[in-house]
Design a protein around this motif. Structure first.
Motif, PDB file in Angstrom:
ATOM      1  N   HIS A 130       0.856  -1.178   0.000  1.00  0.00           N
ATOM      2  CA  HIS A 130       0.000   0.000   0.000  1.00  0.00           C
ATOM      3  C   HIS A 130       0.894   1.230   0.000  1.00  0.00           C
ATOM      4  O   HIS A 130       1.893   1.290   0.710  1.00  0.00           O
ATOM      5  CB  HIS A 130      -0.881  -0.026   1.248  1.00  0.00           C
ATOM      6  N   CYS A 131       0.567   2.231  -0.812  1.00  0.00           N
ATOM      7  CA  CYS A 131       1.382   3.440  -0.839  1.00  0.00           C
ATOM      8  C   CYS A 131       0.715   4.527  -0.028  1.00  0.00           C
ATOM      9  O   CYS A 131      -0.403   4.957  -0.343  1.00  0.00           O
ATOM     10  CB  CYS A 131       1.598   3.915  -2.271  1.00  0.00           C
ATOM     11  N   GLY A 132       1.378   4.956   1.027  1.00  0.00           N
ATOM     12  CA  GLY A 132       0.836   5.988   1.909  1.00  0.00           C
ATOM     13  C   GLY A 132       0.851   7.369   1.274  1.00  0.00           C
ATOM     14  O   GLY A 132       0.169   8.275   1.738  1.00  0.00           O
ATOM     15  N   TYR A 133       1.621   7.516   0.205  1.00  0.00           N
ATOM     16  CA  TYR A 133       1.727   8.852  -0.407  1.00  0.00           C
ATOM     17  C   TYR A 133       0.582   9.110  -1.377  1.00  0.00           C
ATOM     18  O   TYR A 133      -0.116  10.091  -1.286  1.00  0.00           O
ATOM     19  CB  TYR A 133       3.074   9.009  -1.113  1.00  0.00           C
ATOM     20  N   CYS A 134       0.387   8.215  -2.335  1.00  0.00           N
ATOM     21  CA  CYS A 134      -0.666   8.452  -3.329  1.00  0.00           C
ATOM     22  C   CYS A 134      -1.928   7.667  -2.992  1.00  0.00           C
ATOM     23  O   CYS A 134      -2.911   7.731  -3.714  1.00  0.00           O
ATOM     24  CB  CYS A 134      -0.173   8.101  -4.728  1.00  0.00           C
ATOM     25  N   LYS A 135      -1.901   6.940  -1.873  1.00  0.00           N
ATOM     26  CA  LYS A 135      -3.036   6.095  -1.462  1.00  0.00           C
ATOM     27  C   LYS A 135      -3.464   5.180  -2.607  1.00  0.00           C
ATOM     28  O   LYS A 135      -4.645   5.012  -2.883  1.00  0.00           O
ATOM     29  CB  LYS A 135      -4.237   6.950  -0.994  1.00  0.00           C
ATOM     30  N   THR A 183       8.308   1.873  -8.874  1.00  0.00           N
ATOM     31  CA  THR A 183       7.357   2.224  -7.823  1.00  0.00           C
ATOM     32  C   THR A 183       6.398   3.320  -8.286  1.00  0.00           C
ATOM     33  O   THR A 183       6.699   4.054  -9.229  1.00  0.00           O
ATOM     34  CB  THR A 183       8.106   2.630  -6.540  1.00  0.00           C
ATOM     35  N   CYS A 184       5.241   3.403  -7.630  1.00  0.00           N
ATOM     36  CA  CYS A 184       4.231   4.369  -8.084  1.00  0.00           C
ATOM     37  C   CYS A 184       4.671   5.818  -7.846  1.00  0.00           C
ATOM     38  O   CYS A 184       4.497   6.669  -8.702  1.00  0.00           O
ATOM     39  CB  CYS A 184       2.898   4.100  -7.405  1.00  0.00           C
ATOM     40  N   CYS A 185       5.255   6.088  -6.674  1.00  0.00           N
ATOM     41  CA  CYS A 185       5.693   7.454  -6.375  1.00  0.00           C
ATOM     42  C   CYS A 185       7.210   7.495  -6.365  1.00  0.00           C
ATOM     43  O   CYS A 185       7.836   6.666  -5.720  1.00  0.00           O
ATOM     44  CB  CYS A 185       5.175   7.892  -5.005  1.00  0.00           C
ATOM     45  N   ARG A 186       7.789   8.426  -7.070  1.00  0.00           N
ATOM     46  CA  ARG A 186       9.260   8.463  -7.141  1.00  0.00           C
ATOM     47  C   ARG A 186       9.817   9.270  -5.984  1.00  0.00           C
ATOM     48  O   ARG A 186       9.627  10.469  -5.899  1.00  0.00           O
ATOM     49  CB  ARG A 186       9.688   8.997  -8.495  1.00  0.00           C
TER      50      ARG A 186
HETATM   51 ZN   LIG Z   1       2.344   5.963  -4.562  1.00  0.00          ZN
END
Ligand SMILES: [Zn+2]
Length: 465
Positions: A13-18, A82-85
């Motif tokens: 789970h990505c906490g940055y972009c949810k 990864t989704c967020c760089r």
């Molecule tokens: Zn992300």
């Protein structure tokens, strides 16, 4: 350093972009034109390991290779997938360009804590007053101490998590707070420090000549003897690394998060720490905008160079960036040292050159991925080394030592099967040579070298189960 065998974590789970980004892998699909790669998966992808023991000096070098720690967990994003760089960002007073917003926050704070301090005339501003006001203040003070648990800190943490991050109160325990913000992998003498160190860290004693504290540190902010904020930091040889900041939501009007950044940049300057590390910067994440406002430098992992923000800002745009020169012919992945000693743009070959982003030329190039695959096969056939099997780390990771370079090391005898490693197996540390291990085990060691660099692995103990 003592650490567990690193692992490649996917589907997180990505906490940055949810998990809202659908453009992940888009980079690759865009580049190689194939439509069959997943473009709608949502995941944060990283390489991570549990650290049992590490010195602040080792961590300093790891930060400069793009790693961060959360408690005892050490991780580095796979910037390709990864989704967020997440880019390593650092700054210092040299880069700080105080905005109107910053000035307003500072002036408001000074009025509150040192109402008698003479502020400069209109349209002028003196950053030094932030320091002067704290020296003079009767109602505000901070206490700098080791990274230890107290009930008082926990209560503020809980209030902050619930009101600012909407956390479920049932999810917040003393243990989770301890693990996240108090426990560290650093040796006891670094954690505890000594009386003189903490005396020197009192604002009235700040001096560049003081012996620097090295160790995980909490700074507690008290207003009228009430704890209103906690800054969690690592004091490292090359600078102060900011980990987390907790503030009392009843004092939101003071913008304590931004204020603490400004205070800490000033503290670095006054105490003679060269850099202020702000963790990661994600260009398209709203919550990160404040970091950019402090100015500074962004780490290009593949080149091992820090570039001033304004030089690379246009390349970020949630894309992977690797700086190159116009007309450069890319024939292989860039050579990487992974010693954690990146150089400054000013000292690099790129100074005053026209910069372009060559990430796509490297990582979107089929020949380079085929080359990595062939090199992997050579390692297996010639040296009985099976990389990636235990760690699941891909053939290509930006900012890691390329497999072709490992082969070159073998050919030049910088590395051979007599390379010694210490492994922690069944409760004891055992010395092995690379040749003593099975191909998967050899591969694990080579993966560690790719990820952390040769120097660090020479002095490490790897825990295997
Ligand atoms: Zn992300």
């Amino acid at each position: 350093m003592i650490f567990t065998a690193p692992h490649y974590f996917k589907d997180r789970h990505c906490g940055y972009c949810k998990d809202s980004k659908i453009d992940h892998y888009a980079l690759q699909s865009q580049w190689n034109g194939s439509k069959d790669v997943a473009i709608d998966e949502k995941e944060s992808i990283l390489i991570g390991t549990q650290i049992l023991q590490m010195s602040c000096n080792e961590y300093d070098k790891l930060i400069n290779q793009g790693f961060r720690r959360s408690g005892k967990f050490l991780y580095k994003p796979d910037l390709l997938k990864t989704c967020c760089r997440l880019y390593t960002i650092r700054t210092s007073s040299k880069y700080l360009n105080l905005s109107k917003h910053h000035r307003k926050i500072i002036n408001k704070f000074i009025k509150l804590i040192a109402p008698n301090l003479k502020l400069p005339a209109k349209n002028t501003f003196d950053f030094r007053n932030l320091y002067e006001a704290q020296l003079e203040s009767k109602n505000f003070k901070t206490i700098i101490e080791p990274s230890k648990f107290t009930k008082e800190k926990f209560e503020l943490y809980k209030k902050y998590q619930i009101r600012v991050h909407n956390d479920d109160p049932n999810d917040i325990s003393e243990n989770s707070f301890r693990r996240f913000l108090c426990d560290t992998p650093f040796p006891q003498e670094e954690v505890k420090g000594n009386t003189q160190q903490f005396k020197d860290l009192k604002i009235e004693n700040w001096n560049k000549e003081n012996k620097k504290r090295i160790g995980p540190t909490h700074e507690l902010y008290y207003l009228d003897d009430k704890l209103i904020a906690i800054s969690i930091m690592d004091f490292l040889p090359s600078g102060i690394s900011s980990i987390y900041f907790i503030w009392d939501p009843d004092y939101a009007y003071l913008s304590l998060g931004t204020l603490s950044g400004l205070k800490e940049i000033q503290m670095c300057d006054k105490l003679g720490y060269d850099h202020y590390y702000l963790g990661y910067y994600i260009q398209d994440c709203e919550k990160m905008k404040y970091k950019k406002q402090f100015g500074g430098e962004i780490l290009d992992l593949a080149n091992e160079i820090y570039f001033p923000f304004e030089k690379v800002d246009k390349f970020l745009n949630n894309r992977l960036f690797v700086i190159g020169e116009k007309g450069q012919n890319i024939i292989q992945e860039l050579e990487v040292e992974n010693k954690g000693e990146p150089i400054d743009y000013e000292d690099s070959d790129f100074k005053d050159k026209e910069l372009i982003n060559i990430a796509e030329d490297i990582y979107g190039n089929d020949e380079i991925s085929q080359d990595a695959e062939e090199c992997k096969q050579i390692l297996k056939d010639k040296y009985k080394i099976k990389v990636s099997t235990l760690t699941e780390v891909p053939n290509i990771i930006p900012g890691s030592i390329p497999i072709w370079q490992i082969i070159e090391w073998f050919e030049n005898e910088n590395l051979d099967l007599d390379f010694e490693v210490e492994l922690f197996i069944n409760g004891q540390i055992v010395d092995f040579k690379l040749r003593d291990l099975i191909p998967e085990g050899r591969g694990l060691i080579i993966d560690c070298i790719r990820i952390f660099g040769l120097e660090l692995i020479q002095d490490s103990v790897i825990m295997v189960s």
